[in-house]
Write a protein that holds these residues in place. Structure first.
Motif, PDB file in Angstrom:
ATOM      1  N   TRP A  34     -44.803  51.349 -64.101  1.00 18.17           N
ATOM      2  CA  TRP A  34     -44.557  52.532 -64.879  1.00 18.17           C
ATOM      3  C   TRP A  34     -45.445  52.469 -66.353  1.00 18.17           C
ATOM      4  O   TRP A  34     -45.810  53.558 -66.867  1.00 18.17           O
ATOM      5  N   ASP A  35     -45.210  51.177 -66.809  1.00 16.28           N
ATOM      6  CA  ASP A  35     -45.580  51.260 -68.225  1.00 16.28           C
ATOM      7  C   ASP A  35     -47.272  51.352 -68.450  1.00 16.28           C
ATOM      8  O   ASP A  35     -47.680  52.332 -68.954  1.00 16.28           O
ATOM      9  N   ASP A  36     -47.816  50.052 -67.999  1.00 17.35           N
ATOM     10  CA  ASP A  36     -49.362  50.357 -68.360  1.00 17.35           C
ATOM     11  C   ASP A  36     -50.177  49.597 -67.325  1.00 17.35           C
ATOM     12  O   ASP A  36     -51.338  49.204 -67.706  1.00 17.35           O
ATOM     13  N   ALA A  37     -49.520  49.565 -66.172  1.00 19.88           N
ATOM     14  CA  ALA A  37     -50.677  48.785 -65.066  1.00 19.88           C
ATOM     15  C   ALA A  37     -51.658  49.800 -64.886  1.00 19.88           C
ATOM     16  O   ALA A  37     -51.458  50.988 -64.578  1.00 19.88           O
ATOM     17  N   ILE A  38     -52.760  49.245 -64.418  1.00 23.82           N
ATOM     18  CA  ILE A  38     -54.003  50.111 -63.792  1.00 23.82           C
ATOM     19  C   ILE A  38     -54.331  49.537 -62.522  1.00 23.82           C
ATOM     20  O   ILE A  38     -54.487  48.291 -62.415  1.00 23.82           O
TER      21      ILE A  38
END
Lengths: 415, 200
Positions: free
Chosen positions: A215-219
């Motif tokens: 949810w935070d910053d994974a791509i």
């Protein structure tokens, strides 16, 4: 036979072509026009390619892809399991894609993007499969961030280069779709706390990742430095987790499974765990602690008396670099280095420090502080904290010895 | 290069317009110095890209095994059968009896050497299910994915027996494997690093 070079196809970077032509002296494959007017492909030597005066010969015409100058010999340093970036040869903060470090567990798979899909299932409302083309239709995101293997530490002899000591870190601009966008699409259930990320290589490499990182910053990345991912970097699609140990950014991604517990895969149990005190082993140590290294001057370069711009890279997996300090007296005193913009979150940051060397034997070092207040430790601080074993996540201050004759050597410290 | 002044003018004009602040974006007034649009633009509930995965598609790829045994297939194995398979398909890389091969020992021995103790399944792997999962997905290195589930169960039973963790008659299957307690499990602790001044 008089011949006229009409088109230079490829400078000497292409080893297979040079080998094909059977001559180490071949500098390029060119189209030449023979005296009889026939156009043929031929290998030419550096001497033939380089006129005494470049203003007296028309150069190659526009080509389909660019080439690296034949004078620049940038190479990764491969072993059976990894290939290290030549940090000492880089300028700025972006790693050329073909020189990005490699670490994989069963080679680089060949994947047809038209046949590849990402499956997301497990604790989701709607298990879904996305083709690569469909992934590219979602809102996209780009960010510049480093990727470092947590096993990125070497010591033991003086003749080590920055590439040898610390070459398992590289930086790219990554483009893809945020994993949170896909989580939204499949409806990740509130009780899902971990997800498995699985690659499509011959090791079917897997890691368990906390859902909060998703949810935070994974791509879900499909591009790197303006083009599709390189095969060595996960073509056609990979997970990219900014600031986390490289192994978690699973390449050739084929599947994500949401779960309420970690899967305890081999890569998060028997590997990528490190000894700490009292015989214990640290597990799920994701974040890369702050680290810096001077990349110039460093072995095998030599220095001359006078002004030297000390240059290097600093980074942190926990945020931005706020300060880099350099010592030119073996760690007795420290002075702030200049940080080169941009200073980005979880990114390699270039630093420099102007130094006048008078010929004395000394040691030069750098240490970084990140925005959490963490300052890069000495090797002794690390071993005091963790016990006398090295392991993953070893990020000690690196010292280079400057000898009075201008020789520069790595300082292999022992605990 | 005669064109340069023209381009400079053009760029200047564009910058001026942008800095002035307001321009229509997707039918809405969008204000600010930044050209980048924030991700606060309302998104649809679903973009409708991708499709629902079929259970057959999931079954084909879903090969993972969790510590609680979820994902283990039918079948079973024993050390005696596993020993023979190991000698044929594994010993070249991992040594006779799982000791001393070029790609690492898998079995602990009591020999003490001056070298750092090698990490094996017996002294380092915290979960027995990982042995099954990893062999099935990645081994043998030269022929990954070539083993049957029965062969993987047999090899798992053999490696656990050779490490002295289970008795040689123990049958390893989906019910028994998750109940095997590995000696190293109690040695693993979660990461306690959290940034800040303390070195951990």
């Amino acid at each position: 036979m008089k011949k006229k070079i009409i088109h230079i196809d490829q400078l000497s970077g292409n080893i297979s072509r040079r080998t094909l032509l059977g001559g180490a002296a071949t500098a390029a494959v060119v189209l030449v026009q023979t005296a009889s007017g026939k156009t043929i492909q031929e290998g030419v030597s550096t001497t033939e390619l380089l006129p005494d005066d470049p203003t007296k010969r028309v150069g190659p015409l526009p080509g389909e892809v660019g080439t690296r100058s034949a004078f620049e010999k940038l190479v990764k340093k491969p072993s059976e399991t990894s290939s290290r970036s030549p940090l000492q040869d880089f300028y700025g903060i972006i790693t050329p894609s073909d020189l990005h470090f490699e670490r994989h567990h069963a080679g680089v798979p060949a994947i047809d993007p038209a046949k590849h899909a990402l499956l997301i299932h497990g604790m989701v409302d709607k298990p879904m499969t996305f083709t690569v083309a469909e992934l590219k239709r979602f809102p996209s995101v780009s960010r510049i961030a480093f990727l470092e293997c947590s096993g990125n530490f070497r010591t033991g002899k003086e003749t080590l280069t920055p590439q040898d000591v610390c070459g398992l870190t590289s930086q790219s601009e990554w483009t893809g779709v945020k994993l949170s966008t896909l989580f939204r699409e499949v409806g990740v259930q509130p009780k899902a706390s971990w997800f498995l990320a699985e690659g499509s290589d011959a090791a079917i490499m897997t890691r368990s990742i906390p859902v909060r990182k998703g949810w935070d910053d994974a791509i879900i990345a499909y591009a790197q430095n303006g083009e599709a991912l390189r095969p060595e970097q996960g073509y056609p699609v990979r997970l990219f987790l900014p600031g986390w140990e490289g192994n978690t950014s699973v390449k050739w991604l084929r599947r994500l499974e949401l779960s309420d517990q970690p899967f305890m895969t081999r890569e998060e149990t028997s590997k990528y765990t490190e000894p700490i005190k009292d015989g214990k082993f640290r597990q799920f140590s994701f974040d890369i602690d702050a680290r810096s290294i001077i990349t110039f001057p460093a072995y095998p370069k030599t220095v001359e008396k006078g002004w030297i711009e000390i240059r290097g890279l600093a980074w942190s997996g926990r945020g931005k670099v706020v300060r880099v300090e350099v010592s030119t007296d073996a760690g007795k005193t420290w002075a702030p280095a200049t940080l080169q913009d941009p200073v980005l979150d979880k990114a390699h940051t270039a630093f420099r420090y102007l130094w006048q060397w008078h010929g004395e034997a000394t040691e030069i070092l750098s240490r970084v502080t990140d925005e959490t207040g963490y300052r890069q430790p000495t090797l002794k601080q690390l071993t005091d904290a963790r016990g006398n074993e090295s392991g993953y996540h070893f990020n000690p201050i690196t010292a280079w010895q400057i000898k009075s004759d201008g020789t520069v050597l790595f300082k292999p410290e022992t605990t | 290069m005669r064109k340069s002044p023209f381009y400079i003018c053009l760029v200047g004009a564009l910058v001026a317009v942008t800095l002035d602040g307001c321009f229509p974006a997707n039918g809405k007034e969008f204000t600010g110095l930044s050209v980048a649009r924030p991700d606060t633009v309302p998104w649809p509930t679903s973009f409708g890209f991708g499709r629902k995965a079929t259970s057959a598609e999931i079954t084909r790829l879903d090969i993972d095994v969790r510590p609680d045994g979820k994902g283990l297939p039918a079948g079973e194995g024993t050390a005696a059968v596993g020993k023979v398979i190991f000698a044929t398909k594994c010993a070249a890389c991992h040594g006779v009896g799982g000791v001393g091969g070029p790609n690492g020992s898998l079995v602990s021995t009591n020999e003490t050497t001056t070298k750092r103790r090698e990490k094996t399944i017996g002294n380092y792997w915290p979960y027995a299910t990982t042995v099954f999962d990893y062999i099935r997905r990645a081994m043998p290195f030269s022929e990954p994915g070539s083993l049957t589930n029965a062969e993987v169960y047999n090899l798992t039973a053999y490696l656990l027996t050779a490490n002295g963790i289970i008795g040689e008659k123990t049958i390893i299957n989906a019910q028994t494997l998750p109940t095997v307690v590995m000696p190293a499990q109690k040695l693993f602790v979660p990461d306690d690093r959290e940034g800040g001044p303390e070195i951990k």
